[in-house]
Design an enzyme around this catalytic site. Structure first.
Site, PDB file in Angstrom:
ATOM      1  N   LYS A 192      52.264  -0.506   4.584  1.00 39.92           N
ATOM      2  CA  LYS A 192      51.335   0.528   4.110  1.00 39.92           C
ATOM      3  C   LYS A 192      50.831   1.354   5.285  1.00 39.92           C
ATOM      4  O   LYS A 192      50.474   0.810   6.316  1.00 39.92           O
ATOM      5  CB  LYS A 192      50.159  -0.185   3.426  1.00 39.92           C
ATOM      6  CG  LYS A 192      49.072   0.692   2.922  1.00 39.92           C
ATOM      7  CD  LYS A 192      47.936  -0.137   2.320  1.00 39.92           C
ATOM      8  CE  LYS A 192      47.026  -0.734   3.370  1.00 39.92           C
ATOM      9  NZ  LYS A 192      45.831  -1.374   2.807  1.00 39.92           N
ATOM     10  N   ASP A 218      44.892 -10.692  -1.414  1.00 41.66           N
ATOM     11  CA  ASP A 218      44.115  -9.908  -0.451  1.00 41.66           C
ATOM     12  C   ASP A 218      42.745 -10.549  -0.264  1.00 41.66           C
ATOM     13  O   ASP A 218      42.318 -11.377  -1.083  1.00 41.66           O
ATOM     14  CB  ASP A 218      43.967  -8.457  -0.942  1.00 41.66           C
ATOM     15  CG  ASP A 218      43.921  -7.462   0.220  1.00 41.66           C
ATOM     16  OD1 ASP A 218      43.694  -7.891   1.363  1.00 41.66           O
ATOM     17  OD2 ASP A 218      44.104  -6.252  -0.027  1.00 41.66           O
ATOM     18  N   GLY A 225      42.017   1.265  -4.329  1.00 47.51           N
ATOM     19  CA  GLY A 225      43.138   2.119  -3.942  1.00 47.51           C
ATOM     20  C   GLY A 225      44.331   1.323  -3.423  1.00 47.51           C
ATOM     21  O   GLY A 225      45.474   1.540  -3.850  1.00 47.51           O
TER      22      GLY A 225
HETATM   23  C1  R5P Z   1      42.479  -4.139   4.164  1.00 50.87           C
HETATM   24  O1  R5P Z   1      42.578  -4.439   5.334  1.00 50.87           O
HETATM   25  C2  R5P Z   1      41.871  -5.082   3.178  1.00 50.87           C
HETATM   26  O2  R5P Z   1      42.480  -6.331   3.218  1.00 50.87           O
HETATM   27  C3  R5P Z   1      41.913  -4.528   1.771  1.00 50.87           C
HETATM   28  O3  R5P Z   1      43.254  -4.341   1.396  1.00 50.87           O
HETATM   29  C4  R5P Z   1      41.197  -3.214   1.677  1.00 50.87           C
HETATM   30  O4  R5P Z   1      40.002  -3.239   2.381  1.00 50.87           O
HETATM   31  C5  R5P Z   1      40.935  -2.897   0.223  1.00 50.87           C
HETATM   32  O5  R5P Z   1      40.231  -1.699   0.155  1.00 50.87           O
HETATM   33  P1  R5P Z   1      40.377  -0.719  -1.080  1.00 50.87           P
HETATM   34  O6  R5P Z   1      40.229  -1.530  -2.330  1.00 50.87           O
HETATM   35  O7  R5P Z   1      39.261   0.263  -0.873  1.00 50.87           O
HETATM   36  O8  R5P Z   1      41.717  -0.056  -0.980  1.00 50.87           O
END
Ligand code: R5P
Length: 312
Positions: A192, A218, A225
């Site tokens: 990504k 995660d 997003g």
């Molecule tokens: C990124 O380093 C984190 O592990 C999450 O993927 C991220 O912070 C998620 O943020 P969002 O839901 O705003 O895309």
């Protein structure tokens, strides 16, 4: 366990109640309120002199209020002669700015660690930190727990097979690998590139997902997003069913709507490290409790027993 007493701020009293239920103790009595102009007002109503005290307070939204409540409660308990104070912070907020990766940026995670220590915490319990190295920002003992056991139990009970565990970014590989190992599943990574702090763009997938049931792992979901982009990339790559297991449901802004509208996402499983307001509860979001995990860690710390078996 006579000496143990658990208090809660206003961040997640339901989780604190769940921990107390597991430990068969009642929640400590404290006033956690406000003065007329909005300053936080704390009064510990139970005697804590010589006791082993735990404060359950994730620093989730509203982060400044919740952090300040924690700091003031720590101060009150220290001045009330508690023997040992453990800050139980299942979701450690202010973790994103954890290094100087640009000129003139703070290291807020370190600042917050200093504040918690100075306010009187003797030790910390936390879970699935945004970056594992934040542990080192504390010069007091810290137990870093993982929700992996709670999620794995849920997946195994669901009978899902033919699984590919997916990390939505390179930084999450270690976490995803732990899940893949426990589930005896394949591992895939989404390469990504982040366009701006609010917008992430999934580029391509490393690993086999075609014909597989994908589980995206995660540490947190904020705007949603990253998750939605990962789901779309997996769908395009031929994944059959797509689920997500994410430790901390920050779910800010329109995240819940985004998740609800994302047809290719079958289920989002989060923990109760952060309370989900009733108006945000949708069928697609399943919440697993970490009360037992935290309760067990508290019990073992109180008894001076090892907690390492809870790390996996
Ligand atoms: C990124 O380093 C984190 O592990 C999450 O993927 C991220 O912070 C998620 O943020 P969002 O839901 O705003 O895309």
């Amino acid at each position: 366990m006579d000496e143990l007493i658990i208090f809660s701020g206003n961040a997640n009293p339901k989780l604190a109640q769940g921990i107390c239920k597991y430990l068969k103790v009642s929640l400590g009595n404290a006033l956690v309120s406000k003065f007329s102009e909005g300053e936080i007002r704390i009064k510990i109503n139970d005697n804590v002199r010589g006791k082993d005290v735990f404060i359950v307070q994730p620093t989730c939204s509203p982060p400044n209020e919740n952090l300040m409540e924690l700091l003031i409660m720590l101060d009150a308990l220290r001045r009330a002669s508690a023997k040992r104070i453990t800050a139980v912070i299942p979701y450690f907020g202010y973790a994103r700015q954890d290094r100087k990766d640009q000129p003139r940026v703070p290291i807020t995670a370190k600042l917050v660690a200093n504040l918690i220590t100075s306010a009187g915490a003797d030790r910390v319990i936390t879970m699935d930190l945004h970056a594992g190295q934040i542990q080192g920002f504390f010069d007091i003992p810290l137990d870093h727990l993982f929700a992996v056991g709670v999620f794995i139990e849920y997946v195994l009970e669901s009978g899902l097979n033919n699984i590919a565990v997916v990390s939505p970014d390179v930084g999450g590989i270690k976490m995803a690998r732990a899940y893949a190992k426990r589930l005896n599943a394949g591992l895939a990574i989404i390469d990504k590139r982040r366009v701006s702090p609010e917008k992430a763009e999934a580029i391509h997938i490393l690993g086999e997902v075609e014909g597989k049931n994908a589980i995206i792992i995660d540490d947190l979901i904020a705007t949603g997003g990253s998750l939605v982009e990962a789901v779309e990339a997996l769908k395009k790559a031929g994944a059959v069913e797509i689920r997500a297991a994410i430790s901390h449901g920050v779910l800010s802004g329109m995240a819940v709507e985004l998740v609800g509208k994302c047809k290719a996402l079958k289920e989002l499983v989060i923990t109760d490290s952060i309370p989900l307001p009733r108006e945000k509860a949708i069928e697609k979001i399943k919440i697993l409790s970490i009360a037992e995990l935290l309760g067990e860690a508290i019990k073992r710390i109180n008894r001076e027993e090892s907690v390492s078996s809870l790390f996996y």
